[in-house]
Design a protein around this motif. Structure first.
Motif, PDB file in Angstrom:
ATOM      1  N   MET A  72      10.846  52.788  -2.806  1.00 30.60           N
ATOM      2  CA  MET A  72      10.950  53.508  -1.556  1.00 30.60           C
ATOM      3  C   MET A  72      11.484  54.907  -1.861  1.00 30.60           C
ATOM      4  N   THR A  73      10.778  55.897  -1.374  1.00 26.79           N
ATOM      5  CA  THR A  73      11.177  57.278  -1.648  1.00 26.79           C
ATOM      6  C   THR A  73      12.202  57.749  -0.620  1.00 26.79           C
ATOM      7  N   ALA A  74      12.782  58.894  -0.921  1.00 23.89           N
ATOM      8  CA  ALA A  74      13.757  59.480  -0.002  1.00 23.89           C
ATOM      9  C   ALA A  74      13.100  59.792   1.338  1.00 23.89           C
ATOM     10  N   GLN A  75      11.849  60.259   1.300  1.00 18.93           N
ATOM     11  CA  GLN A  75      11.124  60.558   2.537  1.00 18.93           C
ATOM     12  C   GLN A  75      10.936  59.297   3.375  1.00 18.93           C
ATOM     13  N   ASP A  76      10.631  58.190   2.738  1.00 19.00           N
ATOM     14  CA  ASP A  76      10.467  56.918   3.449  1.00 19.00           C
ATOM     15  C   ASP A  76      11.773  56.506   4.127  1.00 19.00           C
ATOM     16  N   ILE A  77      12.868  56.661   3.409  1.00 20.69           N
ATOM     17  CA  ILE A  77      14.183  56.296   3.946  1.00 20.69           C
ATOM     18  C   ILE A  77      14.531  57.193   5.137  1.00 20.69           C
ATOM     19  N   ILE A  78      14.296  58.491   4.991  1.00 21.34           N
ATOM     20  CA  ILE A  78      14.572  59.428   6.088  1.00 21.34           C
ATOM     21  C   ILE A  78      13.703  59.106   7.297  1.00 21.34           C
ATOM     22  N   GLY A  79      12.444  58.808   7.060  1.00 23.73           N
ATOM     23  CA  GLY A  79      11.535  58.451   8.150  1.00 23.73           C
ATOM     24  C   GLY A  79      11.989  57.198   8.879  1.00 23.73           C
ATOM     25  N   LYS A  80      12.421  56.217   8.111  1.00 21.37           N
ATOM     26  CA  LYS A  80      12.899  54.963   8.704  1.00 21.37           C
ATOM     27  C   LYS A  80      14.170  55.199   9.515  1.00 21.37           C
ATOM     28  N   MET A  81      15.078  56.038   9.003  1.00 21.90           N
ATOM     29  CA  MET A  81      16.306  56.356   9.713  1.00 21.90           C
ATOM     30  C   MET A  81      16.009  57.084  11.029  1.00 21.90           C
ATOM     31  N   LYS A  82      15.063  58.017  11.008  1.00 20.62           N
ATOM     32  CA  LYS A  82      14.685  58.741  12.228  1.00 20.62           C
ATOM     33  C   LYS A  82      14.083  57.796  13.257  1.00 20.62           C
ATOM     34  N   LYS A  83      13.253  56.883  12.787  1.00 21.77           N
ATOM     35  CA  LYS A  83      12.624  55.917  13.682  1.00 21.77           C
ATOM     36  C   LYS A  83      13.690  55.020  14.316  1.00 21.77           C
ATOM     37  N   THR A  84      14.644  54.576  13.526  1.00 17.35           N
ATOM     38  CA  THR A  84      15.730  53.735  14.026  1.00 17.35           C
ATOM     39  C   THR A  84      16.580  54.502  15.036  1.00 17.35           C
ATOM     40  N   ARG A  85      16.844  55.757  14.743  1.00 15.63           N
ATOM     41  CA  ARG A  85      17.644  56.601  15.644  1.00 15.63           C
ATOM     42  C   ARG A  85      16.943  56.739  16.987  1.00 15.63           C
ATOM     43  N   ARG A  86      15.646  57.027  16.958  1.00 21.98           N
ATOM     44  CA  ARG A  86      14.887  57.168  18.212  1.00 21.98           C
ATOM     45  C   ARG A  86      14.904  55.863  19.010  1.00 21.98           C
ATOM     46  N   ALA A  87      14.743  54.754  18.321  1.00 18.39           N
ATOM     47  CA  ALA A  87      14.757  53.451  18.998  1.00 18.39           C
ATOM     48  C   ALA A  87      16.124  53.180  19.632  1.00 18.39           C
ATOM     49  N   ASN A  88      17.187  53.539  18.935  1.00 19.69           N
ATOM     50  CA  ASN A  88      18.536  53.348  19.471  1.00 19.69           C
ATOM     51  C   ASN A  88      18.774  54.222  20.702  1.00 19.69           C
ATOM     52  N   ILE A  89      18.261  55.444  20.670  1.00 18.99           N
ATOM     53  CA  ILE A  89      18.417  56.349  21.811  1.00 18.99           C
ATOM     54  C   ILE A  89      17.668  55.800  23.019  1.00 18.99           C
ATOM     55  N   VAL A  90      16.459  55.330  22.803  1.00 21.64           N
ATOM     56  CA  VAL A  90      15.678  54.756  23.906  1.00 21.64           C
ATOM     57  C   VAL A  90      16.389  53.544  24.491  1.00 21.64           C
ATOM     58  N   LYS A  91      16.932  52.694  23.642  1.00 16.49           N
ATOM     59  CA  LYS A  91      17.650  51.508  24.115  1.00 16.49           C
ATOM     60  C   LYS A  91      18.898  51.906  24.890  1.00 16.49           C
ATOM     61  N   SER A  92      19.638  52.893  24.388  1.00 18.66           N
ATOM     62  CA  SER A  92      20.842  53.345  25.081  1.00 18.66           C
ATOM     63  C   SER A  92      20.495  53.889  26.467  1.00 18.66           C
ATOM     64  N   LYS A  93      19.452  54.717  26.535  1.00 22.28           N
ATOM     65  CA  LYS A  93      19.034  55.256  27.833  1.00 22.28           C
ATOM     66  C   LYS A  93      18.693  54.129  28.792  1.00 22.28           C
ATOM     67  N   SER A  94      17.944  53.171  28.309  1.00 20.03           N
ATOM     68  CA  SER A  94      17.538  52.039  29.139  1.00 20.03           C
ATOM     69  C   SER A  94      18.755  51.247  29.619  1.00 20.03           C
ATOM     70  N   ASP A  95      19.694  50.995  28.727  1.00 18.88           N
ATOM     71  CA  ASP A  95      20.901  50.244  29.078  1.00 18.88           C
ATOM     72  C   ASP A  95      21.719  50.985  30.137  1.00 18.88           C
ATOM     73  N   TYR A  96      21.887  52.308  29.965  1.00 19.90           N
ATOM     74  CA  TYR A  96      22.669  53.083  30.922  1.00 19.90           C
ATOM     75  C   TYR A  96      21.970  53.160  32.273  1.00 19.90           C
ATOM     76  N   LYS A  97      20.645  53.298  32.275  1.00 21.85           N
ATOM     77  CA  LYS A  97      19.905  53.325  33.540  1.00 21.85           C
ATOM     78  C   LYS A  97      20.027  51.983  34.261  1.00 21.85           C
ATOM     79  N   GLN A  98      19.963  50.903  33.511  1.00 26.61           N
ATOM     80  CA  GLN A  98      20.123  49.573  34.105  1.00 26.61           C
ATOM     81  C   GLN A  98      21.522  49.419  34.697  1.00 26.61           C
ATOM     82  N   ARG A  99      22.527  49.892  33.977  1.00 25.82           N
ATOM     83  CA  ARG A  99      23.912  49.795  34.474  1.00 25.82           C
ATOM     84  C   ARG A  99      24.084  50.636  35.735  1.00 25.82           C
TER      85      ARG A  99
END
Length: 72
Positions: free
Chosen positions: A1-28
């Protein structure tokens, strides 16, 4: 796994976490507003609970704004 792959995976995870947080706060927010409405409909509304809910509503709105700002 290259550094670019790791960075890409981290960005994808970050975006998913942000979407989940927004959804959770809107639900609350929805839950708080519903509880406020139900409290207001009571014959003798609980003013202490109303105050707590308003405070929580404002805090949740602020958190949602912070998450939205972080996502940009």
């Amino acid at each position: 796994m290259t550094a670019q792959d790791i960075i890409g995976k981290m960005k994808k995870t970050r975006r998913a976490n942000i979407v989940k947080s927004k959804s959770d706060y809107k639900q609350r927010l929805h839950e708080i507003r519903k509880e406020l409405a139900l409290n207001s409909l009571k014959e003798s509304p609980d003013l202490e609970r109303y105050s707590q809910l308003i405070t929580e509503l404002e805090e949740t709105k602020l958190l949602l704004k912070q998450v939205a700002a972080f996502s940009n």
